[in-house]
Design an enzyme around this catalytic site. Sequence first.
Site, PDB file in Angstrom:
ATOM      1  N   PHE A 137      47.682  47.633   0.928  1.00 44.77           N
ATOM      2  CA  PHE A 137      47.713  46.755  -0.246  1.00 44.77           C
ATOM      3  C   PHE A 137      47.095  45.423   0.154  1.00 44.77           C
ATOM      4  O   PHE A 137      47.558  44.766   1.081  1.00 44.77           O
ATOM      5  CB  PHE A 137      49.142  46.532  -0.760  1.00 44.77           C
ATOM      6  CG  PHE A 137      49.163  45.716  -2.022  1.00 44.77           C
ATOM      7  CD1 PHE A 137      48.921  46.319  -3.251  1.00 44.77           C
ATOM      8  CD2 PHE A 137      49.378  44.349  -1.989  1.00 44.77           C
ATOM      9  CE1 PHE A 137      48.897  45.562  -4.424  1.00 44.77           C
ATOM     10  CE2 PHE A 137      49.362  43.588  -3.160  1.00 44.77           C
ATOM     11  CZ  PHE A 137      49.129  44.204  -4.373  1.00 44.77           C
ATOM     12  N   ASP A 222      45.341  41.646   7.795  1.00 39.80           N
ATOM     13  CA  ASP A 222      45.969  41.076   6.607  1.00 39.80           C
ATOM     14  C   ASP A 222      47.434  40.812   6.951  1.00 39.80           C
ATOM     15  O   ASP A 222      48.244  41.726   7.032  1.00 39.80           O
ATOM     16  CB  ASP A 222      45.842  42.068   5.434  1.00 39.80           C
ATOM     17  CG  ASP A 222      46.525  41.570   4.164  1.00 39.80           C
ATOM     18  OD1 ASP A 222      47.332  40.627   4.243  1.00 39.80           O
ATOM     19  OD2 ASP A 222      46.258  42.149   3.086  1.00 39.80           O
ATOM     20  N   LYS A 251      52.051  34.691   1.529  1.00 43.68           N
ATOM     21  CA  LYS A 251      53.420  34.744   1.020  1.00 43.68           C
ATOM     22  C   LYS A 251      54.372  33.647   1.530  1.00 43.68           C
ATOM     23  O   LYS A 251      54.737  32.774   0.781  1.00 43.68           O
ATOM     24  CB  LYS A 251      54.010  36.132   1.258  1.00 43.68           C
ATOM     25  CG  LYS A 251      53.344  37.181   0.354  1.00 43.68           C
ATOM     26  CD  LYS A 251      54.089  38.479   0.303  1.00 43.68           C
ATOM     27  CE  LYS A 251      53.677  39.328  -0.878  1.00 43.68           C
ATOM     28  NZ  LYS A 251      52.581  40.266  -0.647  1.00 43.68           N
TER      29      LYS A 251
HETATM   30  C1  LIG Z   1      51.315  40.511  -1.356  1.00 42.68           C
HETATM   31  C2  LIG Z   1      50.171  40.950  -0.547  1.00 42.68           C
HETATM   32  C3  LIG Z   1      48.844  40.606  -0.889  1.00 42.68           C
HETATM   33  C4  LIG Z   1      48.508  39.890  -2.175  1.00 42.68           C
HETATM   34  O1  LIG Z   1      49.016  38.598  -2.209  1.00 42.68           O
HETATM   35  P1  LIG Z   1      49.012  37.801  -3.609  1.00 42.68           P
HETATM   36  O2  LIG Z   1      49.514  36.442  -3.221  1.00 42.68           O
HETATM   37  O3  LIG Z   1      49.903  38.532  -4.549  1.00 42.68           O
HETATM   38  O4  LIG Z   1      47.604  37.774  -4.073  1.00 42.68           O
HETATM   39  C5  LIG Z   1      47.830  40.967  -0.018  1.00 42.68           C
HETATM   40  N1  LIG Z   1      48.084  41.642   1.114  1.00 42.68           N
HETATM   41  C6  LIG Z   1      49.334  41.997   1.468  1.00 42.68           C
HETATM   42  C7  LIG Z   1      49.545  42.712   2.760  1.00 42.68           C
HETATM   43  C8  LIG Z   1      50.419  41.671   0.643  1.00 42.68           C
HETATM   44  O5  LIG Z   1      51.651  42.050   0.996  1.00 42.68           O
END
Ligand SMILES: *Cc1c(COP(=O)(O)O)cnc(C)c1O
Length: 398
Positions: A137, A222, A251
């Site tokens: 994700f 990420d 986050k």
């Molecule tokens: C939550 C998340 C995103 C997206 O972040 P947003 O602030 O909602 O755009 C991207 N990568 C990972 C691994 C995430 O958990």
Amino acid sequence: MLNDVIALDKKYYMNTFGDRLPVSFTHGDGMKLYADNGDVYYDFLGGIAVNAIGHCHPDFTAALKAQIDKLIHTSSLYYIENQAKLAKKLVDNTCADKAFFCNSGAEANEGAFKLARMYFYKKGSNRSEIISLDHSFHGRTIATVAATGQEHYQAPYRPFTNGFKQVAPNSLEAVEEAITDRTAAVMVELIQGESGVYPMDTEYAKRLRQLCNDRGILMIVDEVQTGMGRTGRLFAHQLYDVEPDIFTCAKALGGGVPIGAVCAKAEVAAAFEPGDHGTTFGGNPLATAAGLAVFDIFEREKLVENSAVMGELFKRKLEHVAAKYPDKIVEVRGTGLLIGVELKPEIAPSVFRALHEKRMLTSLCKGVTIRVAPALNIKESEIDLFIKALEEIMEGEI
Ligand SMILES: *Cc1c(COP(=O)(O)O)cnc(C)c1O
């Protein structure tokens, strides 16, 4: 009051979240959230891995209030003290040499894609493709959906921008096969969060780093969910002992105030020159004051260390419950305070609802895994409340 909110939401808000859990919170304090009817909940999800210092930490709210009274936004045309200082914090504490701030995880990943492409563009190379993993994700923008290896997120939004493909996670061979002379980078979550807390193997991460070196491509991690102490280290790549060329963070970085970051090694970061990338809001005085306050609290209260210790304890207690109910609990996964409890599919939704009814907030990933990602200053007594609730549910008729 809740019914009024629901009526307003149903009438005026786009229906992207469907029927939400029937609760609306008015205030919070540490691990606790207070609903408008007076019910008290324990936030074991932490706003989806955002509230690393808990709700309304007094030092955090004081820092924000002080900043609000001074300055909120000026634009990137001028130097911003908090922005420079927060970049230094990220650089001092990681393998990165430079940082860039934006407003979300998706935007940070977009920045990482652009930086990887720019790096090769400036070398005169036509490498532009990004390989990512199945079940990943990476966000909700078109390019980050293109990188997100889940068909149900992708299907409605094709065609994408070119140059994204996904391969099986935890398989070096799969990445090796996918790399071509057009590949710019491989992007991975070292622990896949949204899809249900699936950690990559240590050996995979190390060999992936080596493979990227051998093939002259970039490794992007990420860390939007795994970053800022979540896994018991400040960043998951430190836990895995690999140094990515680029990593992204969001986050928990702002403790709830929106901010994202792209962090990179000097040679890669140097590809961004004046005019190559930008932002209106990114890293503004308020958002970066929040980030600095988060770092201060982390350091003063040793929250990364607490995440490791409490995470280990939490996992052990969950494994103990799992061992007692092997017909109900499939597996406990995760590191630090990012833990997934996979349940038998036929009971998972009712366990999730039962936890909610016992005022324990979690999320249900892919319909089978209860994910917990609480504040890093969680106490053992709070972990025990969750364990007690889960045991009661397991003992009952599920
Ligand atoms: C939550 C998340 C995103 C997206 O972040 P947003 O602030 O909602 O755009 C991207 N990568 C990972 C691994 C995430 O958990």
